[in-house]
Design an enzyme around this catalytic site. Structure first.
Site, PDB file in Angstrom:
ATOM      1  N   ASN A 196       0.807  -1.225   0.000  1.00 42.78           N
ATOM      2  CA  ASN A 196       0.000   0.000   0.000  1.00 42.78           C
ATOM      3  C   ASN A 196       0.846   1.284   0.000  1.00 42.78           C
ATOM      4  O   ASN A 196       0.292   2.379   0.059  1.00 42.78           O
ATOM      5  CB  ASN A 196      -0.989  -0.034   1.169  1.00 42.78           C
ATOM      6  CG  ASN A 196      -2.044  -1.116   0.949  1.00 42.78           C
ATOM      7  OD1 ASN A 196      -2.165  -1.650  -0.155  1.00 42.78           O
ATOM      8  ND2 ASN A 196      -2.787  -1.446   1.992  1.00 42.78           N
ATOM      9  N   ARG A 230      -7.326  -0.791  -7.827  1.00 39.01           N
ATOM     10  CA  ARG A 230      -7.916   0.537  -7.635  1.00 39.01           C
ATOM     11  C   ARG A 230      -6.898   1.652  -7.850  1.00 39.01           C
ATOM     12  O   ARG A 230      -7.224   2.831  -7.788  1.00 39.01           O
ATOM     13  CB  ARG A 230      -8.461   0.644  -6.197  1.00 39.01           C
ATOM     14  CG  ARG A 230      -9.768  -0.074  -6.011  1.00 39.01           C
ATOM     15  CD  ARG A 230     -10.186  -0.047  -4.568  1.00 39.01           C
ATOM     16  NE  ARG A 230     -10.424   1.293  -4.050  1.00 39.01           N
ATOM     17  CZ  ARG A 230     -11.516   2.008  -4.282  1.00 39.01           C
ATOM     18  NH1 ARG A 230     -12.466   1.521  -5.037  1.00 39.01           N
ATOM     19  NH2 ARG A 230     -11.662   3.204  -3.756  1.00 39.01           N
ATOM     20  N   CYS A 264     -10.545  -5.411  -3.920  1.00 37.00           N
ATOM     21  CA  CYS A 264     -11.229  -6.473  -3.184  1.00 37.00           C
ATOM     22  C   CYS A 264     -12.692  -6.131  -2.970  1.00 37.00           C
ATOM     23  O   CYS A 264     -13.041  -4.973  -2.775  1.00 37.00           O
ATOM     24  CB  CYS A 264     -10.559  -6.673  -1.828  1.00 37.00           C
ATOM     25  SG  CYS A 264      -9.047  -7.616  -1.933  1.00 37.00           S
ATOM     26  N   ASP A 291      -7.079  -4.231   7.943  1.00 37.50           N
ATOM     27  CA  ASP A 291      -6.391  -5.338   7.262  1.00 37.50           C
ATOM     28  C   ASP A 291      -5.831  -6.382   8.230  1.00 37.50           C
ATOM     29  O   ASP A 291      -5.414  -7.453   7.810  1.00 37.50           O
ATOM     30  CB  ASP A 291      -5.257  -4.786   6.388  1.00 37.50           C
ATOM     31  CG  ASP A 291      -5.781  -3.788   5.386  1.00 37.50           C
ATOM     32  OD1 ASP A 291      -6.537  -4.190   4.492  1.00 37.50           O
ATOM     33  OD2 ASP A 291      -5.472  -2.588   5.514  1.00 37.50           O
TER      34      ASP A 291
HETATM   35  N1  EPU Z   1     -14.390   5.908   0.838  1.00 33.04           N
HETATM   36  C1  EPU Z   1     -15.470   6.594   0.307  1.00 33.04           C
HETATM   37  N2  EPU Z   1     -15.254   7.374  -0.809  1.00 33.04           N
HETATM   38  C2  EPU Z   1     -14.027   7.471  -1.400  1.00 33.04           C
HETATM   39  C3  EPU Z   1     -12.926   6.779  -0.841  1.00 33.04           C
HETATM   40  C4  EPU Z   1     -13.146   5.990   0.290  1.00 33.04           C
HETATM   41  O1  EPU Z   1     -16.575   6.503   0.823  1.00 33.04           O
HETATM   42  O2  EPU Z   1     -13.905   8.190  -2.410  1.00 33.04           O
HETATM   43  C5  EPU Z   1     -14.606   5.029   2.019  1.00 33.04           C
HETATM   44  C6  EPU Z   1     -14.379   3.556   1.659  1.00 33.04           C
HETATM   45  O3  EPU Z   1     -15.523   2.988   1.055  1.00 33.04           O
HETATM   46  C7  EPU Z   1     -14.045   2.940   2.993  1.00 33.04           C
HETATM   47  C8  EPU Z   1     -13.308   4.079   3.708  1.00 33.04           C
HETATM   48  O4  EPU Z   1     -13.630   5.293   3.003  1.00 33.04           O
HETATM   49  O5  EPU Z   1     -15.223   2.634   3.687  1.00 33.04           O
HETATM   50  C9  EPU Z   1     -11.809   3.927   3.764  1.00 33.04           C
HETATM   51  O6  EPU Z   1     -11.303   3.763   2.458  1.00 33.04           O
HETATM   52  P1  EPU Z   1      -9.842   4.276   2.053  1.00 33.04           P
HETATM   53  O7  EPU Z   1      -9.974   5.256   0.962  1.00 33.04           O
HETATM   54  O8  EPU Z   1      -9.122   4.690   3.298  1.00 33.04           O
HETATM   55  O9  EPU Z   1      -9.201   2.945   1.512  1.00 33.04           O
HETATM   56  P2  EPU Z   1      -8.376   2.731   0.192  1.00 33.04           P
HETATM   57  O10 EPU Z   1      -7.426   3.830  -0.033  1.00 33.04           O
HETATM   58  O11 EPU Z   1      -9.290   2.327  -0.906  1.00 33.04           O
HETATM   59  C10 EPU Z   1      -6.350   1.554   1.353  1.00 33.04           C
HETATM   60  C11 EPU Z   1      -5.707   0.221   1.218  1.00 33.04           C
HETATM   61  C12 EPU Z   1      -6.584  -0.839   1.850  1.00 33.04           C
HETATM   62  C13 EPU Z   1      -6.782  -0.489   3.319  1.00 33.04           C
HETATM   63  C14 EPU Z   1      -7.391   0.907   3.431  1.00 33.04           C
HETATM   64  C15 EPU Z   1      -7.542   1.359   4.875  1.00 33.04           C
HETATM   65  C16 EPU Z   1      -4.463   0.445  -0.808  1.00 33.04           C
HETATM   66  C17 EPU Z   1      -4.270   0.042  -2.224  1.00 33.04           C
HETATM   67  N3  EPU Z   1      -5.500  -0.085  -0.182  1.00 33.04           N
HETATM   68  O12 EPU Z   1      -7.566   1.443   0.615  1.00 33.04           O
HETATM   69  O13 EPU Z   1      -5.879  -2.053   1.769  1.00 33.04           O
HETATM   70  O14 EPU Z   1      -7.627  -1.435   3.916  1.00 33.04           O
HETATM   71  O15 EPU Z   1      -6.576   1.856   2.737  1.00 33.04           O
HETATM   72  O16 EPU Z   1      -6.301   1.397   5.522  1.00 33.04           O
HETATM   73  O17 EPU Z   1      -3.672   1.188  -0.252  1.00 33.04           O
HETATM   74  C18 EPU Z   1      -5.601  -4.353   1.506  1.00 33.04           C
HETATM   75  O18 EPU Z   1      -4.385  -4.101   1.490  1.00 33.04           O
HETATM   76  O19 EPU Z   1      -6.094  -5.504   1.545  1.00 33.04           O
HETATM   77  C19 EPU Z   1      -6.523  -3.231   1.482  1.00 33.04           C
HETATM   78  C20 EPU Z   1      -7.830  -3.357   1.240  1.00 33.04           C
END
Ligand code: EPU
Length: 464
Positions: free
Chosen positions: A49, A122, A146, A336
């Site tokens: 990440n 993503r 995922c 995670d």
């Molecule tokens: N959210 C929204 N709108 C958006 C963006 C996010 O509603 O435009 C919501 C999401 O639906 C979720 C929450 O905000 O409920 C948190 O999402 P976030 O944006 O923080 O997550 P992400 O950036 O999509 C990254 C990691 C995830 C990890 C999360 C939280 C990457 C590629 N993915 O996801 O990692 O769980 O931050 O720390 O960096 C994994 O490694 O298995 C994984 C899912």
């Protein structure tokens, strides 16, 4: 075990990697004979990440960047492919895990090529800011990732619009342009989203003027991205209370950086050690980014020794104890980490609660555990003690786990990355034989996990 199907063993021996080729898992099904404690030493490299975002940051430089400790996982392969279709030259460096990213000839890519390379990741959304700066336009295909909730991109689109991007929805994705360039903005996120914070950082560093972001995520991977951007020439201040200020600069150069270790992978192997009564030394793991995990690990009954070159995680004997966990943004307990740890909680003496407050739908992996003999009930209520934004909204986001139970072997199918690793742990700790299908997903985020399982003494066969 059938070694002929493993072609990623080389990484364990430190030979050169090929990030553009297969990540090494040709089999999609593993038959595991459980009940053997995992014992030994494995190494973790850079965080999935962080590394994928660091690769995108290289687009912003006028000179090549060098990223070290890049794991050979399929998410890295996807980002590499996307960079290459945009004209970035990506080559392996001298040391295993070094990537050299040369963005000098960045060019627009065809929609179809981007779509074909984006796969289930993503990350393409994070290309927008850098591509708008470099080319004045960007295209994002419909995004994957995922299946752990809706995972919308509304925060991303909203901040990009505030920087001055024009966002056009098209049948197969979203096209963006910046006819008047991008300008610094006053922004506030409704939730400290990791991705949206990265979006702001990657866009604001070259935008005209000052950007202020309130409600930012402050995960260690984000801090390491800030380290990288500062090396490139950016001016970024992290204030108290989740406020980040970025002064846009005219030009950025390439960086040379060793990626932060993968604390999610480290926590996963720690959970595997505990659930299998094992003893695993995770080379490359560090304490500061894992403090919250280590506290919970100790409360459940696990033990750890912090060393200069890694952390030893083990089951010290005695009964495991139940805990109440509420997942949260940093510095809370990461979402995670919950899935791998749930397997150890099925063995704890008493009732544990896991309240998932980051994703509304992250308990899909539990059905298979129940089939294996676990006693787990899923509830719509916020059971951890603090109401979260998913309460009263019909989301199954709290789990009650009653133990101890002895899991028994079953045929199970991996639903997502972290849930998949937890299925592996379940099968490894179960009595009897399990068949775990769809394990290819696990290669998205766990480098050479098959080779690592072998090093740790697991008993398994791979199938087509
Ligand atoms: N959210 C929204 N709108 C958006 C963006 C996010 O509603 O435009 C919501 C999401 O639906 C979720 C929450 O905000 O409920 C948190 O999402 P976030 O944006 O923080 O997550 P992400 O950036 O999509 C990254 C990691 C995830 C990890 C999360 C939280 C990457 C590629 N993915 O996801 O990692 O769980 O931050 O720390 O960096 C994994 O490694 O298995 C994984 C899912």
């Amino acid at each position: 075990m059938n070694d002929a199907r493993l072609n990623d063993d080389a990484n364990e021996r430190g030979s050169a990697q090929n990030h553009g080729a297969s990540v090494g898992l040709t089999a999609d099904k593993i038959t595991i004979r459980g009940g053997i404690p995992l014992v030994g030493r494995i190494e973790v490299k850079g965080a999935k990440n962080l590394v994928t975002k660091a690769m995108v940051a290289a687009l912003l430089g006028e000179t090549p960047s060098v990223l070290k400790d890049v794991p050979n996982i399929s998410d890295v392969r996807i980002v590499r492919g996307l960079l290459e279709v945009h004209g970035v030259k990506v080559t392996e460096g001298a040391e295993p895990g070094d990537l050299i990213l040369d963005p000098v000839d960045v060019e627009s890519a065809h929609f179809a090529a981007i779509d074909a390379h984006a796969g289930s990741s993503r990350i393409p959304i994070l290309f927008c800011g850098p591509l708008l700066h470099r080319l004045g336009e960007a295209f994002i295909p419909d995004l994957g990732g995922c299946r752990i909730g809706d995972r919308p991109i509304d925060f991303h689109l909203e901040v990009l619009r505030k920087f001055g991007a024009v966002v056009e929805k098209q049948p197969n994705g979203i096209r963006m342009s910046a006819p008047n360039g991008l300008k610094g903005a006053k922004l506030e996120l409704p939730y400290p989203s990791v991705g949206a914070t990265e979006q702001v950082l990657l866009t604001a560093v070259r935008a005209d003027g000052l950007t202020e972001l309130k409600g930012a995520a402050i995960e260690p991977e984000i801090m390491d991205l800030i380290n990288i951007l500062q090396k490139m020439g950016a001016i970024i201040t992290v204030d108290t209370d989740r406020v980040i200020r970025i002064e846009g600069v005219e030009r950025l150069l390439g960086y040379n950086h060793r990626a932060l270790f993968d604390r999610n992978e480290a926590a996963s192997w720690a959970a595997a050690a505990l659930a299998t009564d094992g003893d695993i030394f995770v080379g490359g793991a560090r304490q500061p980014e894992m403090i919250t995990f280590l506290n919970v690990f100790r409360k459940v009954g696990g033990a750890f020794d912090i060393c200069d070159d890694g952390i030893r995680f083990y089951h010290p004997g005695g009964d495991l104890k139940p805990v109440i966990i509420e997942t949260d943004v940093h510095p809370g307990f990461m979402t995670d980490w919950q899935q791998p740890l749930v397997i150890a909680l099925t063995k704890a003496h008493g009732t544990s609660i896991v309240h998932e407050t980051v994703y509304e739908q992250r308990f899909g992996f539990v059905d298979a555990l129940v089939e294996m003999g676990a006693t787990i009930q899923i509830h719509k209520e916020c059971l951890g003690g603090h109401p979260c934004r998913f309460g009263q909204r019909n989301f199954n986001h709290s789990a009650v786990i009653t133990g101890p139970t002895q899991l028994h072997g079953a045929d199970i199918v991996v639903p997502d990355l972290r849930g998949g690793f937890s299925h592996l742990i379940a099968a490894l700790s179960a009595e009897g034989t399990s068949t775990v299908s769809n394990v290819g997903i696990i290669s998205r985020g766990y480098e050479n996990f098959i080779g690592k399982l072998r090093l740790l003494g697991a008993d398994f066969d791979l199938e087509g």
